[in-house]
Design a protein around this motif. Structure first.
Motif, short mmCIF file in Angstrom:
data_model
loop_
_atom_site.label_atom_id
_atom_site.label_comp_id
_atom_site.label_asym_id
_atom_site.label_seq_id
_atom_site.Cartn_x
_atom_site.Cartn_y
_atom_site.Cartn_z
N LYS A 190 0.87 -1.17 0.00
CA LYS A 190 0.00 0.00 0.00
C LYS A 190 0.91 1.23 0.00
CE LYS A 190 -4.00 -2.05 2.31
NZ LYS A 190 -4.83 -2.04 1.09
N ALA A 191 0.72 2.09 -0.99
CA ALA A 191 1.52 3.31 -1.05
C ALA A 191 1.19 4.20 0.15
CB ALA A 191 1.23 4.04 -2.36
N VAL A 192 2.21 4.87 0.67
CA VAL A 192 2.03 5.76 1.83
C VAL A 192 2.06 7.20 1.35
CG1 VAL A 192 2.99 6.50 4.03
CG2 VAL A 192 3.11 4.09 3.37
N LYS A 193 1.00 7.92 1.61
CA LYS A 193 0.94 9.33 1.22
C LYS A 193 1.72 10.16 2.23
CE LYS A 193 -2.68 12.52 1.05
NZ LYS A 193 -4.06 12.88 0.66
N ILE A 194 2.79 10.84 1.73
CA ILE A 194 3.63 11.60 2.66
C ILE A 194 3.46 13.11 2.52
CG2 ILE A 194 5.35 9.78 2.83
CD1 ILE A 194 7.14 11.39 0.94
N GLY A 195 2.66 13.53 1.54
CA GLY A 195 2.48 14.97 1.41
C GLY A 195 1.58 15.39 0.28
N THR A 196 1.18 16.65 0.34
CA THR A 196 0.34 17.29 -0.68
C THR A 196 0.91 18.67 -0.96
OG1 THR A 196 -1.63 16.15 0.15
CG2 THR A 196 -2.00 18.05 -1.25
N PHE A 197 0.89 19.08 -2.21
CA PHE A 197 1.29 20.44 -2.56
C PHE A 197 0.47 20.88 -3.77
CE2 PHE A 197 3.92 17.60 -5.01
CZ PHE A 197 4.04 18.20 -6.25
N LYS A 198 0.62 22.14 -4.16
CA LYS A 198 -0.10 22.67 -5.31
C LYS A 198 0.85 23.33 -6.29
CE LYS A 198 -4.76 23.44 -3.47
NZ LYS A 198 -5.87 24.41 -3.39
N THR A 199 0.52 23.20 -7.55
CA THR A 199 1.20 23.98 -8.58
C THR A 199 0.30 25.17 -8.89
OG1 THR A 199 0.28 22.48 -10.27
CG2 THR A 199 2.49 22.00 -9.47
N CYS A 200 -0.17 25.30 -10.14
CA CYS A 200 -1.11 26.39 -10.45
C CYS A 200 -2.44 25.78 -10.86
CB CYS A 200 -0.56 27.30 -11.54
SG CYS A 200 -0.66 26.64 -13.23
N SER A 201 -3.43 26.61 -11.13
CA SER A 201 -4.79 26.12 -11.41
C SER A 201 -5.07 25.94 -12.90
CB SER A 201 -5.82 27.08 -10.81
OG SER A 201 -5.66 28.38 -11.34
N ASN A 202 -4.04 26.08 -13.75
CA ASN A 202 -4.22 25.90 -15.19
C ASN A 202 -3.65 24.53 -15.58
OD1 ASN A 202 -3.67 25.92 -18.08
ND2 ASN A 202 -4.08 28.12 -18.03
N TYR A 203 -4.54 23.61 -15.98
CA TYR A 203 -4.14 22.23 -16.28
C TYR A 203 -3.05 22.17 -17.34
CZ TYR A 203 -4.58 17.32 -17.71
OH TYR A 203 -4.31 16.01 -18.02
N ASN A 204 -3.21 22.91 -18.42
CA ASN A 204 -2.26 22.84 -19.53
C ASN A 204 -0.84 23.26 -19.14
OD1 ASN A 204 -4.08 21.90 -21.52
ND2 ASN A 204 -4.87 23.97 -21.79
N HIS A 205 -0.72 24.11 -18.14
CA HIS A 205 0.58 24.61 -17.74
C HIS A 205 1.14 23.92 -16.50
CE1 HIS A 205 0.59 27.92 -20.61
NE2 HIS A 205 -0.67 28.16 -20.28
N CYS A 206 0.30 23.30 -15.70
CA CYS A 206 0.78 22.85 -14.38
C CYS A 206 0.47 21.40 -14.03
CB CYS A 206 0.21 23.77 -13.30
SG CYS A 206 0.93 25.43 -13.36
N VAL A 207 -0.05 20.61 -14.98
CA VAL A 207 -0.24 19.20 -14.70
C VAL A 207 1.12 18.50 -14.78
CG1 VAL A 207 -0.68 18.52 -17.11
CG2 VAL A 207 -1.71 17.21 -15.23
N LEU A 208 1.39 17.56 -13.88
CA LEU A 208 2.73 16.97 -13.74
C LEU A 208 2.86 15.70 -14.58
CD1 LEU A 208 3.18 17.43 -9.89
CD2 LEU A 208 3.96 18.93 -11.74
N THR A 209 3.95 15.63 -15.35
CA THR A 209 4.12 14.54 -16.31
C THR A 209 5.38 13.70 -16.10
OG1 THR A 209 5.25 15.98 -17.89
CG2 THR A 209 2.85 15.81 -18.08
N SER A 210 6.30 14.09 -15.22
CA SER A 210 7.51 13.32 -14.96
C SER A 210 8.20 13.89 -13.73
CB SER A 210 8.45 13.35 -16.17
OG SER A 210 9.50 12.42 -16.03
N ALA A 211 9.12 13.09 -13.15
CA ALA A 211 9.81 13.51 -11.93
C ALA A 211 11.24 12.99 -11.94
CB ALA A 211 9.07 13.00 -10.70
N ALA A 212 12.14 13.72 -11.26
CA ALA A 212 13.54 13.30 -11.16
C ALA A 212 14.16 13.91 -9.92
CB ALA A 212 14.31 13.74 -12.41
N ILE A 213 15.20 13.24 -9.42
CA ILE A 213 15.97 13.76 -8.30
C ILE A 213 17.43 13.88 -8.74
CG2 ILE A 213 16.44 11.47 -7.27
CD1 ILE A 213 16.06 12.91 -4.50
N SER A 214 18.11 14.92 -8.27
CA SER A 214 19.50 15.16 -8.68
C SER A 214 20.41 14.08 -8.08
CB SER A 214 19.95 16.54 -8.23
OG SER A 214 19.84 16.68 -6.82
N PRO A 215 21.58 13.84 -8.70
CA PRO A 215 22.50 12.82 -8.19
C PRO A 215 22.90 13.03 -6.73
CG PRO A 215 23.14 13.47 -10.40
CD PRO A 215 22.03 14.40 -10.00
N ASP A 216 23.00 14.29 -6.30
CA ASP A 216 23.37 14.54 -4.90
C ASP A 216 22.17 14.53 -3.96
OD1 ASP A 216 22.09 16.95 -5.42
OD2 ASP A 216 23.89 18.19 -5.27
#
Length: 286
Positions: A190-216
């Motif tokens: 079961k996935a554990v929800k660790i947080g919630t945040f907001k971007t902006c209210s315009n779907y075309n500009h602020c819907v999230l499509t990928s994620a990455a973390i830096s090597p450090d």
């Protein structure tokens, strides 16, 4: 995932947005056969990337060199591409395929496949194990239209855990995104929800499509069609508690994939839609 409404939207936004060669540098065009790239990961030792495509495409990972040439197709023999939406790797170079695309929020077969590094030199590879998971907060399949929070197109592996960032498809989009945590271990979780945040209210500009973390491990980058949402200064894995900055790319397209090339450089890929996109770009964080 292909979204036909973006064709018209991209035409309008490309016409009115200022282009900037200094912000987003085009490195190369993707091979023509890869029309729906949905994730990308990077191997600094070879300067090559691995990518994949989403629903309706092959259960394969593609290795591309720094000139955009397809040098290897790796078919994953014991995995099914229901809707592969992102790819990541761990510190040892093993890769992970996120089969968690969930446009209608009705899937009950969400999973992540591990493909060991020693399989990546084969034409026919075998996934070492599969992590099946669910979201405890989701009780209806699908939920009400105003509660379509359970699609994911972006994740990464860090410290023995996966971190998933949801793609909000709710009616009345307000930029709300959830962060989920899953242990990197074979079996059902079961996935554990660790947080919630907001971007902006315009779907075309602020819907999230990928994620990455830096090597450090000090920066988290989330992608939208024309922005990068950057988190810095966080403690532990509370990424959403860090400083949140939205960085405009001054370029609108169906961007679907992001990865850190180094601690200050991003690689970004987009799908080709109406003759726009189908490229890999480099973006340097200031």
């Amino acid at each position: 995932m292909k979204k036909t409404f973006l064709i018209a939207v991209s035409i309008v936004l490309l016409a009115c947005q200022q282009k900037s060669d200094t912000d987003l540098k085009t490195l190369y065009s993707l091979p023509k056969k890869l029309k729906e790239v949905s994730g990308i990961t990077y191997f600094p030792e070879t300067n090559m990337t691995n990518t994949l495509e989403d629903r309706g495409n092959k259960n394969a990972v593609y290795t591309i060199n720094s000139q955009g040439k397809l040098v290897k197709t790796i078919t994953i023999s014991n995995a099914v591409n229901v809707d592969w939406e992102d790819i990541t790797k761990d510190k040892a170079g093993n890769i992970y395929i996120g089969d968690f695309g969930n446009n209608d929020n009705e899937r009950k077969d969400l999973c992540i496949y591990k493909v060991a590094k020693n399989q990546l030199n084969k034409d026919l590879a075998v996934a070492e194990y599969k992590i099946s998971f669910s979201y405890p907060e989701q009780t209806e399949f699908p939920p009400k239209k105003k509660e379509l929070f359970y699609d994911v197109e972006g994740f990464f592996e860090q410290g023995g855990y996966f971190y998933l960032f949801t793609k909000n498809r709710s009616k009345g989009f307000d930029g709300t995104a959830f962060v989920y945590k899953i242990k990197n271990a074979k079996g059902t979780q079961k996935a554990v929800k660790i947080g919630t945040f907001k971007t902006c209210s315009n779907y075309n500009h602020c819907v999230l499509t990928s994620a990455a973390i830096s090597p450090d491990g000090k920066k988290v980058a989330l992608l939208s069609h024309d922005k990068v949402v950057l988190f810095e200064g966080f403690k532990g894995d509370l990424f959403h508690k860090g400083k949140q900055t939205e960085i405009s790319l001054n370029h609108f397209s169906q961007k679907e994939a992001i990865v850190f090339k180094d601690n200050t450089t991003l690689l970004i890929a987009d799908e080709k839609t109406n003759k726009v996109g189908g490229k890999v770009y480099e973006f340097r964080l200031k």
